[in-house]
Motif scaffolding. Structure first.
Motif, short mmCIF file in Angstrom:
data_model
loop_
_atom_site.label_atom_id
_atom_site.label_comp_id
_atom_site.label_asym_id
_atom_site.label_seq_id
_atom_site.Cartn_x
_atom_site.Cartn_y
_atom_site.Cartn_z
N THR A 171 -13.73 3.02 -6.31
CA THR A 171 -13.58 1.61 -5.96
C THR A 171 -14.89 1.07 -5.42
N SER A 207 -15.87 -4.19 -2.39
CA SER A 207 -15.12 -5.45 -2.37
C SER A 207 -13.65 -5.26 -2.72
N THR A 208 -13.27 -4.15 -3.35
CA THR A 208 -11.87 -3.92 -3.71
C THR A 208 -11.21 -2.83 -2.89
N ALA A 209 -11.96 -2.14 -2.06
CA ALA A 209 -11.39 -1.06 -1.25
C ALA A 209 -10.48 -1.63 -0.17
N ILE A 210 -9.41 -0.91 0.11
CA ILE A 210 -8.52 -1.30 1.20
C ILE A 210 -8.67 -0.28 2.33
N GLU A 211 -8.38 -0.72 3.53
CA GLU A 211 -8.46 0.18 4.68
C GLU A 211 -7.16 0.96 4.78
N LYS A 212 -7.28 2.28 4.77
CA LYS A 212 -6.11 3.16 4.87
C LYS A 212 -6.27 4.09 6.06
N GLN A 213 -5.17 4.33 6.73
CA GLN A 213 -5.11 5.35 7.78
C GLN A 213 -4.14 6.41 7.31
N LYS A 272 -0.98 4.37 6.08
CA LYS A 272 -0.74 3.04 6.64
C LYS A 272 -1.78 2.09 6.08
N VAL A 273 -1.31 0.99 5.52
CA VAL A 273 -2.17 -0.08 5.04
C VAL A 273 -1.63 -1.36 5.66
N GLY A 274 -2.45 -2.02 6.46
CA GLY A 274 -1.97 -3.20 7.17
C GLY A 274 -0.85 -2.80 8.11
N THR A 326 2.16 -1.80 6.96
CA THR A 326 3.11 -1.02 6.17
C THR A 326 2.74 0.46 6.18
#
Length: 152
Positions: free
Chosen positions: A2, A5-11, A30-32, A34
């Motif tokens: 990725t 600019s398209t990566a999401i933050e994940k835990q 966990k994303v956001g 959810t």
């Protein structure tokens, strides 16, 4: 791969059991607000299966009387995973139970779910799916969860 600019933050959450490294996965992501919890099993802190089902000579479960004990331990493990994000089973909005014997699961599900969620009719969308096999031969139930944390 990725791009930034398209990566999401994940835990990620882990329990330290051997198959996390062997299979290469997280117990939950966990994303956001959810949380998606991977299929939970009935294992102890070292990864030993709790209440393993008796196996026949072909290595398949021959008795489903351990369903209640496995289900109870599975919910307890899910609660541990959710706790790593400050969540609990109260945050669960959907669950999917994968079972080797639907009748055995139905026989105990109401009681065990009521204990796990601390209410007779949990406000949780629930799916119960009969399958032919799970990850470990003596395993007869696996449960996935989706939880949502309050907006911050």
């Amino acid at each position: 791969m990725t791009t930034p600019s398209t990566a999401i933050e994940k835990q990620a959450a882990y329990l330290g059991v051997p198959w996390e490294d062997a299979y290469g996965y997280a117990q939950a992501i966990k994303v956001g607000n959810t949380i998606r919890v991977s299929g939970q099993l009935s294992h102890d802190d070292q990864g030993n299966l709790i209440a393993p089902a008796s196996l026949d000579r072909n290595g398949r479960p021959s008795d489903f009387s351990a369903m209640e004990a496995q289900m109870r331990a599975t919910y307890a493990n899910a609660a541990k995973v959710l706790g790593q994000f400050g969540a609990s089973l109260d945050n669960v909005v959907e669950e999917t139970l994968f079972v080797l014997d639907v009748d055995a699961a139905f026989a105990v599900a109401s009681r065990v779910r009521g204990e796990a969620y601390d209410v007779a009719r949990p406000k949780v969308a629930s799916n119960l799916i009969g399958v032919s096999r799970l990850a470990f031969p003596a395993q007869i139930i696996e449960i996935t969860f989706t939880a949502i944390l309050p907006e911050t």
